[in-house]
Design a protein around this motif. Structure first.
Motif, mmCIF file in Angstrom:
data_model
loop_
_atom_site.group_PDB
_atom_site.id
_atom_site.type_symbol
_atom_site.label_atom_id
_atom_site.label_comp_id
_atom_site.label_asym_id
_atom_site.label_seq_id
_atom_site.Cartn_x
_atom_site.Cartn_y
_atom_site.Cartn_z
ATOM 1 N N LEU A 41 0.724 -1.107 0.105
ATOM 2 C CA LEU A 41 0.081 -0.140 -0.116
ATOM 3 C C LEU A 41 1.028 1.431 -0.018
ATOM 4 N N LEU A 42 1.750 1.221 0.958
ATOM 5 C CA LEU A 42 2.922 2.409 0.712
ATOM 6 C C LEU A 42 3.418 2.694 -0.887
ATOM 7 N N ARG A 43 3.629 1.610 -1.393
ATOM 8 C CA ARG A 43 4.274 1.479 -2.735
ATOM 9 C C ARG A 43 3.242 2.424 -3.859
ATOM 10 N N VAL A 44 2.012 1.655 -3.298
ATOM 11 C CA VAL A 44 0.906 2.155 -4.492
ATOM 12 C C VAL A 44 0.744 3.910 -4.206
ATOM 13 N N TRP A 45 0.785 4.208 -2.870
ATOM 14 C CA TRP A 45 0.802 5.629 -2.522
ATOM 15 C C TRP A 45 1.783 6.418 -3.292
ATOM 16 N N GLN A 46 2.972 5.835 -3.371
ATOM 17 C CA GLN A 46 4.042 6.593 -4.044
ATOM 18 C C GLN A 46 4.112 6.635 -5.726
ATOM 19 N N PHE A 47 2.894 6.500 -6.241
ATOM 20 C CA PHE A 47 2.774 6.221 -7.617
ATOM 21 C C PHE A 47 2.645 7.508 -8.395
ATOM 22 N N GLY A 48 2.948 8.508 -7.571
ATOM 23 C CA GLY A 48 2.684 9.957 -8.378
ATOM 24 C C GLY A 48 3.550 10.297 -9.602
ATOM 25 N N SER A 49 4.775 9.982 -9.618
ATOM 26 C CA SER A 49 5.399 10.175 -10.775
ATOM 27 C C SER A 49 4.857 9.505 -12.041
ATOM 28 N N ALA A 50 4.419 8.368 -11.852
ATOM 29 C CA ALA A 50 3.663 7.678 -12.955
ATOM 30 C C ALA A 50 2.204 8.529 -13.405
ATOM 31 N N MET A 51 1.748 8.973 -12.272
ATOM 32 C CA MET A 51 0.446 9.581 -12.657
ATOM 33 C C MET A 51 0.792 11.015 -13.184
ATOM 34 N N VAL A 52 1.918 11.444 -13.220
ATOM 35 C CA VAL A 52 2.231 12.859 -13.787
ATOM 36 C C VAL A 52 2.340 12.513 -15.155
ATOM 37 N N ILE A 53 3.136 11.409 -15.431
ATOM 38 C CA ILE A 53 3.222 10.852 -16.941
ATOM 39 C C ILE A 53 1.864 10.843 -17.730
ATOM 40 N N PHE A 54 0.891 9.817 -16.856
ATOM 41 C CA PHE A 54 -0.185 9.348 -17.416
ATOM 42 C C PHE A 54 -1.009 10.918 -17.679
ATOM 43 N N LEU A 55 -0.932 11.653 -16.828
ATOM 44 C CA LEU A 55 -1.622 13.029 -16.965
ATOM 45 C C LEU A 55 -1.196 13.725 -18.395
ATOM 46 N N VAL A 92 2.590 5.381 -23.499
ATOM 47 C CA VAL A 92 2.774 5.705 -21.995
ATOM 48 C C VAL A 92 2.558 4.481 -21.018
ATOM 49 N N ILE A 93 1.543 3.825 -21.219
ATOM 50 C CA ILE A 93 1.209 2.756 -20.418
ATOM 51 C C ILE A 93 2.373 1.452 -20.329
ATOM 52 N N PHE A 94 2.980 1.479 -21.539
ATOM 53 C CA PHE A 94 4.022 0.634 -21.807
ATOM 54 C C PHE A 94 5.319 1.048 -20.801
ATOM 55 N N TYR A 95 5.541 2.215 -21.061
ATOM 56 C CA TYR A 95 6.844 2.902 -20.279
ATOM 57 C C TYR A 95 6.654 2.939 -18.875
ATOM 58 N N ASN A 96 5.554 3.211 -18.324
ATOM 59 C CA ASN A 96 5.055 3.132 -16.909
ATOM 60 C C ASN A 96 5.127 1.744 -16.339
ATOM 61 N N LEU A 97 4.791 0.672 -17.239
ATOM 62 C CA LEU A 97 4.752 -0.783 -16.793
ATOM 63 C C LEU A 97 6.232 -1.144 -16.588
ATOM 64 N N ILE A 98 7.039 -0.816 -17.675
ATOM 65 C CA ILE A 98 8.358 -1.018 -17.495
ATOM 66 C C ILE A 98 9.041 -0.477 -16.148
ATOM 67 N N THR A 99 8.946 0.934 -16.149
ATOM 68 C CA THR A 99 9.663 1.539 -15.076
ATOM 69 C C THR A 99 9.150 1.042 -13.526
ATOM 70 N N GLN A 100 7.797 1.035 -13.519
ATOM 71 C CA GLN A 100 7.282 0.491 -12.411
ATOM 72 C C GLN A 100 7.675 -0.902 -12.171
ATOM 73 N N LEU A 101 7.732 -1.820 -12.903
ATOM 74 C CA LEU A 101 8.317 -3.058 -12.865
ATOM 75 C C LEU A 101 9.597 -3.108 -12.353
ATOM 76 N N CYS A 102 10.756 -2.584 -12.578
ATOM 77 C CA CYS A 102 11.894 -2.263 -12.436
ATOM 78 C C CYS A 102 11.959 -1.669 -10.957
ATOM 79 N N GLN A 103 11.166 -0.608 -10.586
ATOM 80 C CA GLN A 103 11.172 -0.455 -9.253
ATOM 81 C C GLN A 103 10.507 -1.279 -8.250
ATOM 82 N N ALA A 104 9.753 -1.825 -8.597
ATOM 83 C CA ALA A 104 9.098 -2.842 -7.796
ATOM 84 C C ALA A 104 9.944 -3.958 -7.477
ATOM 85 N N PHE A 105 10.885 -4.545 -8.108
ATOM 86 C CA PHE A 105 11.576 -5.333 -7.874
ATOM 87 C C PHE A 105 12.925 -4.863 -7.108
ATOM 88 N N GLN A 106 13.086 -3.483 -7.232
ATOM 89 C CA GLN A 106 14.221 -2.924 -6.512
ATOM 90 C C GLN A 106 13.778 -2.207 -5.239
#
Length: 166
Positions: free
Chosen positions: A31-45, A81-95
């Motif tokens: 839940l804390l990680r989901v809360w930190q989803f702000g940068s991806a949301m700016v890209i989606f916007l 953009v969905i693809f870009y966020n998928l890749i970046t969030q995937l890498c961040q999740a594992f790290q």
């Protein structure tokens, strides 16, 4: 104590030890990680702002409703953009390291010990650099496998428009 326990206490539910229970600790970290989803949301916007209003007007004239416009116009146009966020969030999740380390130090019974924390513990606490290096390579292979699958699958679902409109 806490806000959530106070709210659920109003309904007669016992307080939950969110970070002290192995059943809930990883859920709280997620839940804390989901809360930190702000940068991806700016890209989606930014991607949503880039969708031409002319397309929506044409779809409205043709009788398309809001849901049809969303799934037939908006989603296909922002798939890069969905693809870009998928890749970046995937890498961040594992790290992910900060939240489990700062909040629970690995949690009750190691419930929040993620692979990045395991690498850190082996390298800097147990001084097993060989084991930490091997674990880092395993992490690399896992992330590369998921990334490769995403790149291979993008041919089927990511829409890239050409310069000349084809």
């Amino acid at each position: 104590e806490g806000l959530v326990n106070t709210i659920i206490g109003l309904f007669g539910v016992k307080p939950v030890n969110w970070l002290g229970s192995p059943d809930y600790a990883l859920f709280v970290i997620c839940l804390l990680r989901v809360w930190q989803f702000g940068s991806a949301m700016v890209i989606f916007l930014a991607a949503l702002k880039g969708v031409s209003q002319d397309l929506y007007e044409a779809a409205s004239i043709d009788g398309a409703g809001k849901w049809t416009q969303f799934f037939k116009i908006t989603v296909p146009i922002i798939t890069p953009v969905i693809f870009y966020n998928l890749i970046t969030q995937l890498c961040q999740a594992f790290q992910e390291f900060n939240a489990p380390y700062l909040v629970t130090k690995g949690g009750p019974n190691g419930a929040t010990t993620l692979i990045s924390m395991l690498i850190y513990n082996n390298a800097f606490l147990r001084h097993k650099m060989g084991m930490a290096s091997a674990q880092a390579w395993v992490l690399f292979v896992i992330v590369m496998t998921f990334t490769a699958v995403a790149f291979i699958s993008q041919k089927k679902w990511v829409y890239y428009s050409d310069e000349d409109g084809r």
